[in-house]
Motif scaffolding. Sequence first.
Motif, mmCIF file in Angstrom:
data_model
loop_
_atom_site.group_PDB
_atom_site.id
_atom_site.type_symbol
_atom_site.label_atom_id
_atom_site.label_comp_id
_atom_site.label_asym_id
_atom_site.label_seq_id
_atom_site.Cartn_x
_atom_site.Cartn_y
_atom_site.Cartn_z
ATOM 1 N N GLU A 33 -7.802 -2.994 1.341
ATOM 2 C CA GLU A 33 -8.115 -1.578 1.170
ATOM 3 C C GLU A 33 -9.579 -1.346 0.820
ATOM 4 O OE1 GLU A 33 -5.484 0.819 -1.133
ATOM 5 O OE2 GLU A 33 -3.790 -0.482 -0.771
ATOM 6 N N ASP A 34 -10.294 -2.397 0.465
ATOM 7 C CA ASP A 34 -11.703 -2.273 0.102
ATOM 8 C C ASP A 34 -12.552 -2.280 1.369
ATOM 9 O OD1 ASP A 34 -14.299 -2.492 -0.908
ATOM 10 O OD2 ASP A 34 -13.615 -3.638 -2.647
ATOM 11 N N MET B 73 -9.954 2.221 -2.253
ATOM 12 C CA MET B 73 -9.649 1.436 -3.444
ATOM 13 C C MET B 73 -10.544 0.202 -3.455
ATOM 14 S SD MET B 73 -5.497 1.771 -3.552
ATOM 15 C CE MET B 73 -5.413 1.059 -5.189
ATOM 16 N N ASN C 140 0.855 -1.193 0.000
ATOM 17 C CA ASN C 140 0.000 0.000 0.000
ATOM 18 C C ASN C 140 0.886 1.236 0.000
ATOM 19 O OD1 ASN C 140 -1.883 1.986 0.378
ATOM 20 N ND2 ASN C 140 -2.986 0.929 1.991
#
Length: 513
Positions: free
Chosen positions: A229-230, A181, A164
């Motif tokens: 990240e979702d 994201m 990341n």
Amino acid sequence: MFKQFLSKLPRKSAKSDSAAKQESPRSNSPRSQSNSRAGSSGSGLEASKSNGGNSSSGRSNSARRTSSAVFPASMVAGIEPLLPFKDVPNAEKMNLFVSKVSLCCVTFDFTDPSKNTVEKDVKRQTLLELVDFVASRSMKFSEPAILAMCRMCAVNLFRDFPPNCRFNSSGGGENDDDEPMFDPAWPHLQLVYELLLKFVTSSCLDAKIAKKYIDHSFILRLLDLLDSEDPRERDCLKTILHRTYGKFMVHRPFIRKSINNVFYRFVFETERHNGIAEILEIYGSIISGFALPLKEEHKIFLRRVLIPLHRPKSLGVYFQQLSYCVAQFIEKEPKLATIVIQGLLNCWPVTNSQKEVMFLGLLEEILEAVNMMEFQTIMVPLFWRIGCCINSFHFQVAERALFFWNNDHIVNLVAHNRQEILPIILPVLERNAQNHWNPGVLHLTLNLRKMLIEMDDELFASCYAQFKEEEANLSLASEKRKEAWDRLEKAARLQPIAGNAVLVTPYATSLSC
């Protein structure tokens, strides 16, 4: 086309089928699954298209080659996965369930929407059927069905996330303007998560059998996925892990220990994790179920994990969930309030005004649950820190500290202990009244000063006289230091220059020369 392809699959013998049922999902490790995804995507269902023009022997050999890539070893012989559940008798429904789950072990590349569109739609429809079947709770899940389900979840969900870079470049992930994201594979991942949730919470799932497959390794990989990240994926995982904790009592100590390790790595090593807020939400519900009196294990978690979690720069991302966990502990055992307050004072963010405002809000919330006896053990260092915040040149910090006196419970605590607190607070108020630049802070300071006079005018007068005396002593000491430095400078100018020494002339003197 799919029925024609599936009809060419070789029938497995009873021996090979029973051997497949004995396999553990651990043998199909997530790392090896992720490495073989590209091959399975390219040589899976698409292979049936290229076999149409070949001879019968060629088609048979090709089908035999691709069947191992499309269907895992738990594929049940003679059951066509594309059949609907309503078209088979009840005795065969569990076998059909295993076949459909095995069909969903095929993975695709979702970064290219135009690739494998037909196959993706078949898999999606199959997942929807499986969700409806599990939700119907029509029959108990057999051990091969549990094995196939865990393997399918491992193939589809367990994966390594790329580094990341955005988190590292934004100074700890505090930038709220960053867009989340989203995973392009989410339409299928969502169905797999929904299926896993309904599977774990189903009354038809025997926890004694399932614990062999939903084991420590499986749970650890689910926890690793919380770094996604979702935010949609993290939300699904939060619910699934919470239900898993409730379903499998034998795994509860391991889940708590694993969560502790995630927090330790975050606080003391990386300060980088996307799912800290969601993990704290899970633990908040766990804390609410703790029995009284609290075990020493839980108190250690408060001291060594929850309090240090206030240190990282990205505190604002999960502060609300962390405050809830701390409040749950204090509600369970009010004596822990002094431990929390002392811990907050030890890691006070003196160089971060935003975090200071958050700390002050949490302190006020904690003080509302503190009784008189506990308050007296912590009041001197506490109000010394509050006094420093009142004198802060950051007006939000000063205002938030002055707002403590809008809380009736805190005013009552102060009134009963004014002999110790007023000598700490009054000098702070006097300095604010003389020097602070912000009119709002100045107005609040004068109001608080008036309140303290009305609370005990004699004590206020005594403290004020002591403050004036200390100010005079400080002023006298400052004048003496200044005179001493003047004498030293004058004596130094009269001394001859020896060796390579260089006499530095004061700026004012050099201008006059």
